[in-house]
Design a protein around this motif. Structure first.
Motif, PDB file in Angstrom:
ATOM      1  N   GLN A   1       3.343 -10.155  -9.453  1.00 37.55           N
ATOM      2  CA  GLN A   1       2.836  -9.158  -9.079  1.00 37.55           C
ATOM      3  C   GLN A   1       3.282  -8.736  -8.713  1.00 37.55           C
ATOM      4  O   GLN A   1       2.722  -7.022  -9.343  1.00 37.55           O
ATOM      5  N   HIS A   2       4.069  -8.104  -8.184  1.00 37.56           N
ATOM      6  CA  HIS A   2       5.189  -7.073  -7.496  1.00 37.56           C
ATOM      7  C   HIS A   2       6.096  -6.555  -8.722  1.00 37.56           C
ATOM      8  O   HIS A   2       5.555  -5.375  -9.126  1.00 37.56           O
ATOM      9  N   LEU A   3       6.332  -7.768  -9.452  1.00 37.02           N
ATOM     10  CA  LEU A   3       6.845  -6.385 -10.877  1.00 37.02           C
ATOM     11  C   LEU A   3       6.214  -6.207 -11.936  1.00 37.02           C
ATOM     12  O   LEU A   3       6.594  -4.858 -11.995  1.00 37.02           O
ATOM     13  N   LEU A   4       4.481  -6.490 -11.704  1.00 36.23           N
ATOM     14  CA  LEU A   4       3.639  -5.763 -12.337  1.00 36.23           C
ATOM     15  C   LEU A   4       3.226  -3.960 -12.000  1.00 36.23           C
ATOM     16  O   LEU A   4       2.699  -3.156 -12.630  1.00 36.23           O
ATOM     17  N   ASP A   5       2.846  -4.392 -10.561  1.00 39.69           N
ATOM     18  CA  ASP A   5       2.504  -3.172 -10.022  1.00 39.69           C
ATOM     19  C   ASP A   5       3.883  -1.913 -10.129  1.00 39.69           C
ATOM     20  O   ASP A   5       3.667  -0.487 -10.108  1.00 39.69           O
ATOM     21  N   TYR A   6       4.952  -2.784 -10.444  1.00 42.60           N
ATOM     22  CA  TYR A   6       6.273  -1.676 -10.396  1.00 42.60           C
ATOM     23  C   TYR A   6       6.626  -1.291 -11.285  1.00 42.60           C
ATOM     24  O   TYR A   6       6.591  -0.134 -12.046  1.00 42.60           O
TER      25      TYR A   6
ATOM     26  N   GLU B   1      -0.602  -4.169 -19.566  1.00 40.03           N
ATOM     27  CA  GLU B   1      -1.547  -4.698 -20.546  1.00 40.03           C
ATOM     28  C   GLU B   1      -0.932  -5.088 -20.818  1.00 40.03           C
ATOM     29  O   GLU B   1      -0.993  -6.582 -21.460  1.00 40.03           O
ATOM     30  N   HIS B   2       0.202  -4.478 -21.677  1.00 38.21           N
ATOM     31  CA  HIS B   2       0.989  -5.677 -22.574  1.00 38.21           C
ATOM     32  C   HIS B   2       1.556  -6.842 -22.015  1.00 38.21           C
ATOM     33  O   HIS B   2       1.334  -8.379 -22.433  1.00 38.21           O
ATOM     34  N   ILE B   3       2.432  -6.562 -21.178  1.00 36.58           N
ATOM     35  CA  ILE B   3       3.004  -7.613 -19.860  1.00 36.58           C
ATOM     36  C   ILE B   3       1.872  -8.829 -19.097  1.00 36.58           C
ATOM     37  O   ILE B   3       2.318 -10.016 -20.037  1.00 36.58           O
TER      38      ILE B   3
ATOM     39  N   PHE C   1       8.739 -15.545 -17.021  1.00 37.44           N
ATOM     40  CA  PHE C   1       8.027 -14.500 -16.800  1.00 37.44           C
ATOM     41  C   PHE C   1       8.483 -13.455 -17.270  1.00 37.44           C
ATOM     42  O   PHE C   1       8.378 -12.776 -18.249  1.00 37.44           O
ATOM     43  N   ILE C   2       9.570 -12.938 -16.841  1.00 35.99           N
ATOM     44  CA  ILE C   2      10.850 -11.750 -16.936  1.00 35.99           C
ATOM     45  C   ILE C   2      10.730 -11.971 -18.454  1.00 35.99           C
ATOM     46  O   ILE C   2      10.382 -11.508 -19.682  1.00 35.99           O
ATOM     47  N   ALA C   3      11.110 -13.309 -18.614  1.00 40.32           N
ATOM     48  CA  ALA C   3      12.236 -13.197 -19.886  1.00 40.32           C
ATOM     49  C   ALA C   3      10.948 -13.457 -20.882  1.00 40.32           C
ATOM     50  O   ALA C   3      11.330 -13.124 -22.288  1.00 40.32           O
ATOM     51  N   LYS C   4       9.839 -13.841 -20.849  1.00 37.26           N
ATOM     52  CA  LYS C   4       8.480 -14.064 -21.905  1.00 37.26           C
ATOM     53  C   LYS C   4       8.014 -13.246 -22.000  1.00 37.26           C
ATOM     54  O   LYS C   4       7.012 -13.102 -23.441  1.00 37.26           O
ATOM     55  N   SER C   5       7.768 -12.381 -21.109  1.00 43.52           N
ATOM     56  CA  SER C   5       6.994 -11.837 -21.299  1.00 43.52           C
ATOM     57  C   SER C   5       7.076  -9.836 -21.109  1.00 43.52           C
ATOM     58  O   SER C   5       6.020  -9.222 -21.472  1.00 43.52           O
ATOM     59  N   ALA C   6       8.567  -9.697 -20.572  1.00 45.87           N
ATOM     60  CA  ALA C   6       8.405  -8.241 -20.448  1.00 45.87           C
ATOM     61  C   ALA C   6      10.033  -8.128 -20.822  1.00 45.87           C
ATOM     62  O   ALA C   6      10.602  -6.917 -20.177  1.00 45.87           O
ATOM     63  N   THR C   7      10.511  -8.471 -22.136  1.00 44.48           N
ATOM     64  CA  THR C   7      11.728  -9.042 -22.813  1.00 44.48           C
ATOM     65  C   THR C   7      11.924  -8.075 -23.422  1.00 44.48           C
ATOM     66  O   THR C   7      12.857  -7.315 -24.020  1.00 44.48           O
TER      67      THR C   7
ATOM     68  N   PRO D   1      17.862  -1.962 -20.197  1.00 44.80           N
ATOM     69  CA  PRO D   1      17.203  -3.066 -21.206  1.00 44.80           C
ATOM     70  C   PRO D   1      15.568  -3.432 -19.532  1.00 44.80           C
ATOM     71  O   PRO D   1      16.323  -3.386 -18.562  1.00 44.80           O
ATOM     72  N   SER D   2      14.471  -3.648 -20.449  1.00 47.18           N
ATOM     73  CA  SER D   2      13.623  -3.705 -19.643  1.00 47.18           C
ATOM     74  C   SER D   2      14.041  -5.335 -18.365  1.00 47.18           C
ATOM     75  O   SER D   2      13.521  -5.378 -17.171  1.00 47.18           O
ATOM     76  N   GLY D   3      14.197  -5.812 -19.281  1.00 54.10           N
ATOM     77  CA  GLY D   3      14.440  -7.149 -18.404  1.00 54.10           C
ATOM     78  C   GLY D   3      15.840  -6.721 -17.439  1.00 54.10           C
ATOM     79  O   GLY D   3      15.560  -7.798 -16.012  1.00 54.10           O
ATOM     80  N   ASP D   4      16.792  -6.245 -17.409  1.00 52.77           N
ATOM     81  CA  ASP D   4      17.731  -5.394 -16.896  1.00 52.77           C
ATOM     82  C   ASP D   4      17.037  -5.229 -15.192  1.00 52.77           C
ATOM     83  O   ASP D   4      17.109  -5.557 -14.045  1.00 52.77           O
ATOM     84  N   TRP D   5      16.432  -4.122 -16.033  1.00 53.38           N
ATOM     85  CA  TRP D   5      15.939  -3.240 -14.540  1.00 53.38           C
ATOM     86  C   TRP D   5      14.614  -4.892 -13.915  1.00 53.38           C
ATOM     87  O   TRP D   5      14.923  -4.003 -12.324  1.00 53.38           O
ATOM     88  N   LEU D   6      13.919  -5.075 -14.411  1.00 51.60           N
ATOM     89  CA  LEU D   6      13.470  -6.367 -13.704  1.00 51.60           C
ATOM     90  C   LEU D   6      13.487  -6.850 -12.242  1.00 51.60           C
ATOM     91  O   LEU D   6      13.755  -7.509 -11.776  1.00 51.60           O
ATOM     92  N   LEU D   7      14.728  -7.590 -13.196  1.00 54.13           N
ATOM     93  CA  LEU D   7      15.860  -8.687 -12.622  1.00 54.13           C
ATOM     94  C   LEU D   7      16.553  -7.735 -11.134  1.00 54.13           C
ATOM     95  O   LEU D   7      16.754  -8.409 -10.155  1.00 54.13           O
ATOM     96  N   GLU D   8      16.647  -6.455 -11.650  1.00 50.26           N
ATOM     97  CA  GLU D   8      17.277  -5.963 -10.549  1.00 50.26           C
ATOM     98  C   GLU D   8      16.386  -5.487  -9.162  1.00 50.26           C
ATOM     99  O   GLU D   8      15.953  -5.894  -8.232  1.00 50.26           O
ATOM    100  N   GLU D   9      15.333  -5.088  -9.902  1.00 45.90           N
ATOM    101  CA  GLU D   9      13.886  -5.176  -8.753  1.00 45.90           C
ATOM    102  C   GLU D   9      13.371  -6.620  -8.103  1.00 45.90           C
ATOM    103  O   GLU D   9      13.426  -6.090  -6.943  1.00 45.90           O
ATOM    104  N   LEU D  10      13.439  -7.507  -9.102  1.00 48.84           N
ATOM    105  CA  LEU D  10      13.267  -8.428  -8.041  1.00 48.84           C
ATOM    106  C   LEU D  10      14.416  -9.365  -7.102  1.00 48.84           C
ATOM    107  O   LEU D  10      13.522  -9.309  -6.128  1.00 48.84           O
ATOM    108  N   ASP D  11      15.465  -8.736  -7.728  1.00 46.45           N
ATOM    109  CA  ASP D  11      16.382  -8.970  -6.074  1.00 46.45           C
ATOM    110  C   ASP D  11      16.569  -7.728  -4.947  1.00 46.45           C
ATOM    111  O   ASP D  11      16.087  -8.456  -3.874  1.00 46.45           O
ATOM    112  N   ARG D  12      15.789  -6.446  -5.312  1.00 45.71           N
ATOM    113  CA  ARG D  12      15.491  -5.480  -4.315  1.00 45.71           C
ATOM    114  C   ARG D  12      14.728  -6.731  -3.301  1.00 45.71           C
ATOM    115  O   ARG D  12      14.831  -6.488  -2.242  1.00 45.71           O
ATOM    116  N   TYR D  13      13.430  -6.683  -4.322  1.00 45.03           N
ATOM    117  CA  TYR D  13      12.507  -7.312  -3.817  1.00 45.03           C
ATOM    118  C   TYR D  13      12.396  -8.814  -2.725  1.00 45.03           C
ATOM    119  O   TYR D  13      11.526  -8.931  -1.589  1.00 45.03           O
TER     120      TYR D  13
END
Length: 126
Positions: A33-38, A60-62, A79-85, A105-117
């Protein structure tokens, strides 16, 4: 006797986690949910197959892909790999375009945010 055995086997299968897919734990749901909000609030554009989408459209797409793959998702990384990459059809990676930054790449961007979170959550619990 065979009838009772069949009923027992059927009941055990119905109660098995395999019958319903995997259950996502509370912490993983919060991370997703945090990543979707992000994505929705980032102000960045999400590029899919050469088309650019604002945050809400990207979410919406993710979310649709997440709903489709939910039985295959156990971790936020899943989730990142299957839905947002990347696109399922073209296999092209999704790209993130943020103001005054190079596209990534969105996968890298989201993994960085996940680490921060996760780091933020860890520091709050200590």
């Amino acid at each position: 006797m065979k009838h009772r055995l069949w009923i027992l086997v059927s009941a055990l299968f119905a109660l098995s986690p395999l019958a319903y897919g995997s259950e996502i734990d509370k912490e993983t749901k919060q991370e997703i949910q945090h990543l979707l909000d992000y994505v929705g609030e980032s102000g960045c554009k999400y590029e899919r197959n050469g088309d650019f989408h604002q945050g809400e459209e990207a979410v919406e797409h993710i979310q649709k892909k997440y709903d489709y793959f939910v039985d295959d998702i156990e971790t936020t990384e899943d989730f990142i790999a299957k839905s947002a990459t990347q696109s399922l059809i073209s296999k092209k990676k999704y790209m993130i375009h943020c103001p005054q930054q190079d596209a990534v790449p969105s996968g890298d961007w989201l993994l960085e945010e996940l680490d921060r979170y996760r780091e933020q959550q860890s520091s709050q619990t200590q």
